[in-house]
Scaffold this motif. Structure first.
Motif, mmCIF file in Angstrom:
data_model
loop_
_atom_site.group_PDB
_atom_site.id
_atom_site.type_symbol
_atom_site.label_atom_id
_atom_site.label_comp_id
_atom_site.label_asym_id
_atom_site.label_seq_id
_atom_site.Cartn_x
_atom_site.Cartn_y
_atom_site.Cartn_z
ATOM 1 N N SER A 32 -20.680 31.797 40.256
ATOM 2 C CA SER A 32 -22.111 31.654 39.993
ATOM 3 C C SER A 32 -22.677 32.916 39.357
ATOM 4 C CB SER A 32 -22.861 31.327 41.287
ATOM 5 O OG SER A 32 -24.244 31.213 41.050
ATOM 6 N N ALA A 33 -22.300 34.080 39.891
ATOM 7 C CA ALA A 33 -22.790 35.343 39.322
ATOM 8 C C ALA A 33 -22.241 35.556 37.912
ATOM 9 C CB ALA A 33 -22.395 36.512 40.226
ATOM 10 N N ILE A 34 -20.973 35.199 37.694
ATOM 11 C CA ILE A 34 -20.378 35.353 36.363
ATOM 12 C C ILE A 34 -21.095 34.453 35.360
ATOM 13 C CG2 ILE A 34 -18.279 34.971 35.012
ATOM 14 C CD1 ILE A 34 -16.677 35.718 37.506
ATOM 15 N N PHE A 35 -21.361 33.211 35.756
ATOM 16 C CA PHE A 35 -22.024 32.270 34.857
ATOM 17 C C PHE A 35 -23.425 32.741 34.499
ATOM 18 C CE2 PHE A 35 -24.831 28.629 34.210
ATOM 19 C CZ PHE A 35 -24.180 27.968 33.186
ATOM 20 N N HIS A 36 -24.194 33.157 35.519
ATOM 21 C CA HIS A 36 -25.559 33.591 35.233
ATOM 22 C C HIS A 36 -25.575 34.863 34.388
ATOM 23 C CE1 HIS A 36 -26.636 30.769 38.494
ATOM 24 N NE2 HIS A 36 -27.773 30.693 37.835
ATOM 25 N N ARG A 74 -20.930 25.262 34.566
ATOM 26 C CA ARG A 74 -21.509 25.896 35.761
ATOM 27 C C ARG A 74 -21.098 25.172 37.043
ATOM 28 N NH1 ARG A 74 -22.989 26.959 40.091
ATOM 29 N NH2 ARG A 74 -24.971 27.784 40.833
ATOM 30 N N PHE A 75 -21.173 23.852 37.037
ATOM 31 C CA PHE A 75 -20.905 23.102 38.257
ATOM 32 C C PHE A 75 -19.481 22.556 38.332
ATOM 33 C CE2 PHE A 75 -25.542 22.643 37.617
ATOM 34 C CZ PHE A 75 -25.962 23.219 38.798
ATOM 35 N N GLY A 76 -18.765 22.497 37.198
ATOM 36 C CA GLY A 76 -17.425 21.926 37.208
ATOM 37 C C GLY A 76 -16.330 22.910 37.551
ATOM 38 N N PHE A 77 -16.458 24.157 37.097
ATOM 39 C CA PHE A 77 -15.404 25.125 37.322
ATOM 40 C C PHE A 77 -15.122 25.376 38.809
ATOM 41 C CE2 PHE A 77 -14.745 25.556 33.079
ATOM 42 C CZ PHE A 77 -14.054 26.685 32.684
ATOM 43 N N PRO A 78 -16.131 25.470 39.686
ATOM 44 C CA PRO A 78 -15.811 25.689 41.103
ATOM 45 C C PRO A 78 -14.867 24.649 41.683
ATOM 46 C CG PRO A 78 -18.135 26.097 40.729
ATOM 47 C CD PRO A 78 -17.583 25.543 39.453
ATOM 48 N N TYR A 79 -14.943 23.385 41.219
ATOM 49 C CA TYR A 79 -14.015 22.373 41.721
ATOM 50 C C TYR A 79 -12.589 22.699 41.298
ATOM 51 C CZ TYR A 79 -18.107 19.632 42.967
ATOM 52 O OH TYR A 79 -19.276 19.210 43.534
ATOM 53 N N GLY A 80 -12.430 23.259 40.102
ATOM 54 C CA GLY A 80 -11.108 23.703 39.685
ATOM 55 C C GLY A 80 -10.580 24.810 40.580
ATOM 56 N N PHE A 81 -11.470 25.729 40.969
ATOM 57 C CA PHE A 81 -11.053 26.813 41.865
ATOM 58 C C PHE A 81 -10.707 26.273 43.255
ATOM 59 C CE2 PHE A 81 -14.156 29.286 39.052
ATOM 60 C CZ PHE A 81 -13.157 29.604 38.156
ATOM 61 N N TYR A 82 -11.467 25.281 43.714
ATOM 62 C CA TYR A 82 -11.128 24.652 44.997
ATOM 63 C C TYR A 82 -9.759 23.984 44.910
ATOM 64 C CZ TYR A 82 -16.140 25.219 45.815
ATOM 65 O OH TYR A 82 -17.404 25.729 45.958
ATOM 66 N N LEU A 83 -9.439 23.403 43.748
ATOM 67 C CA LEU A 83 -8.125 22.799 43.562
ATOM 68 C C LEU A 83 -7.038 23.865 43.618
ATOM 69 C CD1 LEU A 83 -6.519 20.237 42.933
ATOM 70 C CD2 LEU A 83 -6.857 20.709 40.492
ATOM 71 N N PHE A 84 -7.298 25.041 43.055
ATOM 72 C CA PHE A 84 -6.358 26.155 43.164
ATOM 73 C C PHE A 84 -6.066 26.465 44.626
ATOM 74 C CE2 PHE A 84 -6.569 28.689 38.940
ATOM 75 C CZ PHE A 84 -6.264 27.525 38.255
ATOM 76 N N ILE A 85 -7.123 26.520 45.437
ATOM 77 C CA ILE A 85 -6.951 26.839 46.853
ATOM 78 C C ILE A 85 -6.113 25.769 47.543
ATOM 79 C CG2 ILE A 85 -8.169 27.173 49.039
ATOM 80 C CD1 ILE A 85 -10.518 28.291 47.446
#
Length: 674
Positions: free
Chosen positions: A199-203, A613-624
């Protein structure tokens, strides 16, 4: 066996019964008991039966210890180390530092700092790495203690189980399992790091795009708005002029004509960058008539109040009676009444020619210098770079929250109004840096010489984009009737010149003309003046609205709507001005709507940005999730390998036990003989 090991003291052999022999054999694995000497057998048995210290109890005492008043960090660390002899003290103390306990840093196992001061530099380096990595916030790590505690201990545990250097007799993990667990840890680390900082990177990236500078994304849009802008003009035609001139006690009736639609091109020119994070510029606007979108022709005739007569009368209202009579005689030389009929083109852009303007231009000592030889609502504005004035706007490079704010206008930081009403506030409408749950925004209008507050009215959807809408409410043009902070739009001593709520006096901004601004059809205005006009139909569609996408600050839709009115009051000595039956009227002249809506191209651009903004975090959750699966798979393979080794060891021990059966019988007989 005993002769081979040179054992002369046979008294101890009585202790080696069947269970003792089995125990000694198990303790000596993987060596055979026959290969062990007497001292080694004693060491194994003695070490086995010696009580051991509780690691759990030691760790409890270690972690519950606190630093006493006046105790140095190194003294506290040393005291803690004595409480946990079996603990890996250095590792524990390091982790306690990372987790936010009393800050001391141990570089050696004896808890002494390096003499060359490397501990301080390494401590600073570690803290910097943790902050940059996003694991520790810059303001302190105490908020992230639970998260970091779990992360650190998870990595330490996996490392201890899987990657520590194997010793003799310990299990060796295959490279494949190491890669599985290592890859899982890496994916989890990447996923956690970027999911918490995305979120901070995107903003930060959005701010970089929105800051006003040459080459930025916002600069091209701000310099020349690429979105189609349409100006709709509506004129009020007075339909009962004859009855009004006859002195009948009738109400003025008006008919709305239009819209007359113009395509607007808006540019910023004479741009110069300043060192204090501001930019200086002028507006240049062009209007082109769109007959296919209009309801009527520019040749349509419209009858309304003569603004030149009304302006002269309003300017002389406090002068001596003799001067008013002379002015009345001069105006009657050219006009027989206060009404004027002209076509739409003249009322708007071409201007109405009036000989009185030429006469006024030669009269010295007037409070205002009128720079026009004709009257028109947009006369000499088409293509002009001077009409709106000189602006100095904040670029947002020093403080992003100031993006677009007007810092100076017409070489001043104040306008014509007194006190806080004369302060420069708001933006010109193109650039926004909204705060979360912002209650209102301010738009600076050069034609009004002030800003207009728009209050938050709710969430909207424009071309599939979610946005927040701001709209005018009863605080706009209130003049202090309901909102005391708006009283500065009237004189300090309130008199008849202070209008009822809903109308703003802009005469000081319009060369002394009796110009008053309201919302279209007197929307939301006090009923005193609207009740004197027939033909008005105010509704919510006439309200001033603006929708903004809150994350990118992109304006989604603007419906800027205002109405220009002329105040006509009976003034002694000016008979040409006193021809209306009502001695105090606010006559509607025309109103405009400036409609802007984001086009498909920029809507898709914003959708893409918001998707990132809202899609990338799901990719990171998939990484986890993948990382956890890899670690579980690796641990499962290790456990499977370990169980296989245990089964092999059990089989070997059983075979060894059976092979020593005869020796055990021999020992029993020897014991019986003794």
């Amino acid at each position: 066996m005993f002769i081979a090991n040179d054992i002369n003291d046979v008294s101890v052999l009585s202790a080696l019964n069947e269970s003792s022999y089995k125990l000694a054999s198990d303790l000596s694995l993987p060596k055979k008991l026959e290969e062990c000497d007497f001292e080694e057998i004693l060491y194994l048995l003695d070490n086995h039966f010696t009580p051991r210290r509780s690691g759990f109890a030691e760790r409890h005492h270690f972690h519950s210890a606190t630093q006493r008043s006046g105790e140095m960090h190194t003294q506290c660390a040393t005291a803690r180390s004595y409480k946990c002899k079996k603990c890996r003290q250095e590792g524990h103390l390091r982790r306690m530092c990372i987790l936010g306990n009393k800050v001391y840093f141990i570089e050696k196992s004896n808890m002494d700092e390096d003499s060359d001061g490397n501990s301080s530099a390494q401590r600073s380096a570690l803290a910097h790495v943790l902050v940059v990595a996003g694991l520790i916030p810059a303001h302190g790590i105490h908020l992230y203690r639970p998260y970091m505690f779990a992360m650190v201990w998870a990595f330490v545990l996996v490392y201890y189980v899987c990657f520590r250097t194997p010793k003799e007799g310990t299990m060796v993990v295959s490279k494949k399992n190491e890669w599985l667990i290592g890859s899982g840890m890496g994916l989890i680390g990447v996923g956690v790091l970027f999911s918490t900082t995305w979120s901070a990177i995107f903003h930060a990236k959005i701010q970089q795009m929105m800051i006003l500078k040459e080459g930025s994304t916002s600069f091209g849009i701000w310099r020349e708005i690429p979105i189609p802008i349409y100006l709709e003009c509506f004129l009020f035609n007075i339909t009962n002029v004859d009855e009004l001139l006859a002195g009948k006690n009738v109400t003025m009736r008006v008919q709305e004509l239009g819209p007359y639609v113009f395509r607007e091109i808006n540019k910023k020119v004479n741009i110069s960058w300043n060192e204090n994070s501001t930019v200086t510029f002028k507006n240049q606007r062009f209007w082109y008539f769109q007959p296919h979108l209009s309801n009527g022709s520019l040749s349509d005739n419209v009858t309304s109040i003569n603004p030149v007569v009304a302006t002269i009368a309003y300017t002389l209202r406090t002068e001596r009676i003799m001067l008013k009579i002379i002015a009345d005689m001069a105006m009657r030389m050219y006009h027989s009444n206060i009404f004027l009929t002209a076509n739409v083109s003249s009322w708007l852009f071409e201007g109405v020619q009036d000989p009185i303007l030429d006469l006024v231009g030669h009269i010295p000592g007037l409070p205002y210098t009128i720079p026009f030889d004709r009257f028109g609502w947009f006369y000499k504005r088409n293509g002009s770079i001077d009409t709106d004035g000189l602006f100095v706007t904040n670029t947002g490079s020093a403080n992003f929250r100031d993006l677009g704010n007007i810092e100076r206008w017409q070489n001043s930081n104040r306008t014509v109004y007194r006190d806080q009403c004369g302060e420069l506030k708001g933006t010109t409408g193109e650039l926004w840096a909204l705060e979360k749950d912002q209650p209102e925004i301010n738009i600076f209008a050069a034609d009004l010489c002030t800003h207009m507050p728009l209050a938050y009215s709710g969430k909207v959807m424009v071309r599939g984009l979610p946005g927040v809408e701001f709209a005018a409410n009863d605080s706009l043009f209130d003049n202090g009737h309901k909102y005391p902070n708006m009283a500065c739009y009237c004189d300090e001593v309130r008199d008849e010149n202070c209008m009822p709520a809903g109308a703003l006096n802009v005469s000081s901004c319009k060369y002394g003309a009796p110009a008053f601004v309201t919302r279209p059809h007197f929307l939301g205005m006090d009923s005193y003046y609207p009740s004197k006009i027939q033909g008005l139909n105010p509704s919510e569609k006439h309200n001033f609205r603006m929708s903004i996408e809150p994350i990118t600050g992109m304006p989604l839709a603007i419906s800027a709507q205002l109405q220009a009115n002329a105040l006509v009051r009976h003034i002694p000595g000016l008979s040409i001005n006193n021809q209306l039956p009502d001695p105090d009227m606010l006559v509607p002249m025309f109103w405009f709507r400036e409609d802007i809506q984001v086009n498909e191209e920029y809507a898709n651009f914003a959708k893409t940005a918001l998707g990132v903004r809202f899609g990338f975090p799901y990719g990171f959750y998939l990484f986890i999730i993948i990382g956890v699966c890899l670690i579980v798979s690796g641990i499962y393979r290790i456990r499977k390998f370990a169980l296989a080794k245990i089964r092999e060891a059990d089989i070997a021990a059983s075979q060894k036990f059976l092979s020593h059966g005869d020796k055990k019988l021999g020992l029993q007989s020897l014991q019986n003989n003794l």
